[in-house]
Scaffold this motif. Structure first.
Motif, mmCIF file in Angstrom:
data_model
loop_
_atom_site.group_PDB
_atom_site.id
_atom_site.type_symbol
_atom_site.label_atom_id
_atom_site.label_comp_id
_atom_site.label_asym_id
_atom_site.label_seq_id
_atom_site.Cartn_x
_atom_site.Cartn_y
_atom_site.Cartn_z
ATOM 1 N N ALA A 365 0.834 -1.204 0.000
ATOM 2 C CA ALA A 365 0.000 0.000 0.000
ATOM 3 C C ALA A 365 0.868 1.253 0.000
ATOM 4 C CB ALA A 365 -0.916 0.008 1.224
ATOM 5 N N GLY A 366 0.545 2.166 -0.896
ATOM 6 C CA GLY A 366 1.253 3.433 -0.945
ATOM 7 C C GLY A 366 2.476 3.469 -1.825
ATOM 8 N N ALA A 367 2.919 2.314 -2.323
ATOM 9 C CA ALA A 367 4.121 2.281 -3.159
ATOM 10 C C ALA A 367 3.789 2.661 -4.596
ATOM 11 C CB ALA A 367 4.756 0.892 -3.120
ATOM 12 N N ILE A 368 4.722 3.320 -5.266
ATOM 13 C CA ILE A 368 4.533 3.670 -6.675
ATOM 14 C C ILE A 368 5.176 2.647 -7.593
ATOM 15 C CG2 ILE A 368 4.396 6.118 -6.151
ATOM 16 C CD1 ILE A 368 7.273 6.355 -7.220
ATOM 17 N N GLY A 369 5.902 1.714 -7.023
ATOM 18 C CA GLY A 369 6.518 0.655 -7.807
ATOM 19 C C GLY A 369 6.776 -0.549 -6.921
ATOM 20 N N GLN A 370 6.678 -1.730 -7.504
ATOM 21 C CA GLN A 370 6.934 -2.960 -6.771
ATOM 22 C C GLN A 370 7.714 -3.895 -7.678
ATOM 23 O OE1 GLN A 370 4.545 -6.494 -4.305
ATOM 24 N NE2 GLN A 370 3.409 -4.832 -5.255
ATOM 25 N N PHE A 371 8.829 -4.414 -7.166
ATOM 26 C CA PHE A 371 9.718 -5.210 -7.991
ATOM 27 C C PHE A 371 10.051 -6.530 -7.296
ATOM 28 C CE2 PHE A 371 10.208 -0.840 -9.093
ATOM 29 C CZ PHE A 371 10.431 -0.807 -10.458
ATOM 30 N N GLY A 372 9.964 -7.611 -8.061
ATOM 31 C CA GLY A 372 10.380 -8.908 -7.567
ATOM 32 C C GLY A 372 11.877 -9.081 -7.725
ATOM 33 N N ALA A 373 12.347 -10.291 -7.437
ATOM 34 C CA ALA A 373 13.788 -10.531 -7.474
ATOM 35 C C ALA A 373 14.373 -10.280 -8.859
ATOM 36 C CB ALA A 373 14.076 -11.967 -7.024
#
Length: 617
Positions: A365-373
């Motif tokens: 929540a609240g993130a502008i980007g999400q990255f996996g490994a």
């Protein structure tokens, strides 16, 4: 011993945990977006059909989609076939009546409407390029935007035609203005629908201009960002895969179509998917959810604001897509309106890359980007960087010995940079149309090694240990209000043109129960005390010369000596921003706010009403 069902449940729970913990879903999304963008772009480029007109034509001529609604607007519905026919008519009319040829740039100054989309696609149908003008502009900013587009024809919405003053027209003697009245529209729709041959729409490559979209940047007047066909395909792939849009979906947006978010992630996304687009003329808390329900929308688009009205959950919306949803209202928005998924993205019209966060849980929540490994190893290492910032110079900090920049540690904030090809930056960053100086200013060289090239975002971001990317602040003096970037330099320049203003320091202030920052100016007048006539004159001046969202809502009248400078001779804003417009914190300065067309005293009781949510600006 546990049974098969218990083992299966445990396995699923474990998989779900691992997926959330290591963002495996984000990696899969990263691969889907990359593959889709590459596949569709290469196929279109090889066929010399980069122009999105061909996507519309394909849907209009296919038996499964021809009769499907493409566009819903104010009670009117247009199928793909009907839209295609109208677009051909508009294109033929522009070519025959106004001599528009392939590769010509034509300005489109419109509020959201069906005609906006028909004109836009009609220009693409004949190989021309639209330049989207912010319809809020007036005076010098409007004149500038039209001039730098190099357009010789400007198509204007009757709703905003009042901005075409004698001064604007005289400053642009080479521009023909066509106000699209009902009579003009009728003339265009009576034109025979002529499909121009394919060579008219031929493009030599994906880096060619598709359209111009203006961005305020951090200072100065609007700049026309060159949006390439490749960027259209990339942005559309991100939106289509990120939202999981299907042909049966209805996407509703009332965000301005002259912005990239609504244009590419809204209109082009729907076109590529064969879904239905519902548009509102402009954002309104009174009509937003009414329009959403009446259009049976399943996906809605937002830009750094949520409605403040008390609506229930009687809608079909499964996902909200946009940028700038504040972390403090993220979950409240989801819970209040019963929306399961948020697809938050981070991008700039002229930018060289993007980030996104497909969020269904509290972790992201609240993130502008999400990255996996996988995607973090690529984007977080080779393709992007967050570097230490020198806040005095507003430039990335450089080591005194090596002259190179330095990445910040996890959890620390710094400027976000995006990698560019060393020898051909245009491959990723096409820059601003006709403005090499502004383009070069966005490129940073010798960052981690001699000769490398990086795109400056102008934003302060931070990574966390879970691969989440968060927005921290904007570099410089720009603040955001009513979904628009406001340049303090531009506003200060307008204020300085008023004869009673000695000096003005413009900044944004946070207000209770409001998104973004409202415009405030610490102002020194030539006279010792502002009278009602002076305040009314100033209010009239800013409202005539600035877009509505840029007109300062608050005045803080100070003595000249209170306007302190920084070491780089810039007006000090930090203390003023921290004090805001709370009368108890402004050290006895007089406060005024814009009400009913003039500036009137802003008192402690007014501040209390703001705190209690009794006033909406």
């Amino acid at each position: 011993m546990p049974g098969p069902i218990a083992l299966l449940a445990a396995g699923l729970a474990g998989s779900a945990y691992l997926s959330a913990r290591f963002s495996l879903e984000q990696d899969l999304l990263f691969l889907r977006i990359s593959a889709a963008a590459t596949f569709h772009l290469l196929r279109a480029e090889r066929a010399d059909q980069l122009n999105i007109f061909y996507i519309l034509e394909q849907h209009a001529q296919h038996k499964t989609t021809a009769s499907r609604p493409f566009l819903l607007f104010e009670g009117k519905s247009y199928t793909y076939w009907e839209t295609y026919q109208i677009v051909l008519k508009y294109g033929a009319w522009l070519r025959a009546r106004h001599g528009v040829k392939e590769k010509d740039i034509v300005a489109v100054n419109f509020q959201n409407s069906d005609m906006f989309i028909f004109l836009w696609l009609g220009l693409w149908a004949i190989g021309a390029k639209p330049a989207f003008i912010n319809y809020n502009l007036a005076g010098a900013p409007l004149t500038h935007s039209l001039r730098v587009s190099t357009a010789k024809l400007a198509l204007v919405d009757p709703q905003v035609a009042d901005a075409l003053t004698d001064q604007v027209r005289s400053d642009l003697p080479g521009v023909q203005f066509v106000v699209m009245t009902e009579e003009v529209d009728a003339e265009a729709r009576k034109t025979d629908p002529v499909r121009e041959p394919n060579p008219v729409r031929s493009e030599s490559g994906r880096l060619n201009m598709a359209l111009l979209i203006y961005t305020s940047g951090t200072t100065g007047l609007p700049k026309p960002a060159l949006v390439s066909w490749g960027k259209v395909y990339g942005g559309t792939a991100m939106a289509a895969k990120g939202t999981g849009l299907k042909p049966a979906d209805v996407l509703y947006t009332c965000m301005p179509l002259y912005h990239a978010s609504a244009a590419m992630l809204g209109v082009c996304n729907v076109l590529f998917t064969g879904a239905t687009l519902a548009i509102g003329r402009k954002f309104s808390t009174k009509t937003f959810w009414k329009d959403v329900r009446e259009s049976n929308a399943t996906v809605i688009q937002y830009v750094d604001q949520v409605t403040g009205e008390n609506f229930d959950k009687k809608h079909r919306v499964r996902l909200a897509v946009g940028n700038g949803l504040r972390p403090d209202v993220w979950n409240r928005f989801k819970e209040r309106f019963g929306i399961e998924t948020i697809f938050e993205f981070y991008a700039a019209t002229e930018g060289a890359g993007a980030a996104w966060n497909l969020s269904r849980n509290d972790l992201s929540a609240g993130a502008i980007g999400q990255f996996g490994a996988l995607s973090r190893a690529i984007s977080g290492g080779y393709r992007t960087a967050v570097v230490r910032l020198d806040y005095e110079t507003e430039l990335p900090w450089r080591d005194s010995k090596t002259g190179l920049c330095q990445r910040v540690k996890t959890g620390e904030a710094g400027e976000f940079l995006i990698r560019l090809p060393d020898d051909d930056i245009r491959e990723k960053f096409q820059g601003y149309y006709g403005d090499s100086a502004a383009t070069n200013a966005k490129v940073l060289r010798n960052v981690f090694r001699n000769g490398d090239a990086w795109f400056r975002s102008g934003d302060v971001l931070r990574w966390d240990s879970n691969g989440l990317l968060f927005f921290a602040d904007r570099i410089g003096d720009t603040f955001r209000w009513k979904s628009e970037n406001v340049s303090t330099a531009e506003v200060a320049q307008v204020l300085g043109m008023h004869p009673a203003v000695h000096e003005a320091n413009v900044y944004g202030v946070e207000l209770p129960h409001h998104d973004g920052r409202a415009g405030c100016v610490a102002i020194a007048f030539n006279s010792s005390h502002p009278n009602p006539e002076l305040l009314a004159s100033l209010a009239n001046h800013v409202q005539k010369t600035l877009p509505r969202y840029a007109a300062p809502l608050f005045l803080r009248v100070v003595k000249e000596m209170a306007l302190q400078n920084t070491g780089t001779n810039k007006l000090q804003k930090n203390v003023l921003q921290q004090q805001g417009v709370n009368p108890a914190k402004v050290e006895g300065d007089l406060l005024f706010w814009l009400r009913d067309g003039t500036y009137v005293p802003f008192t402690g009781s007014d501040w209390t009403k703001l705190q209690q949510g009794g006033v909406k600006l």
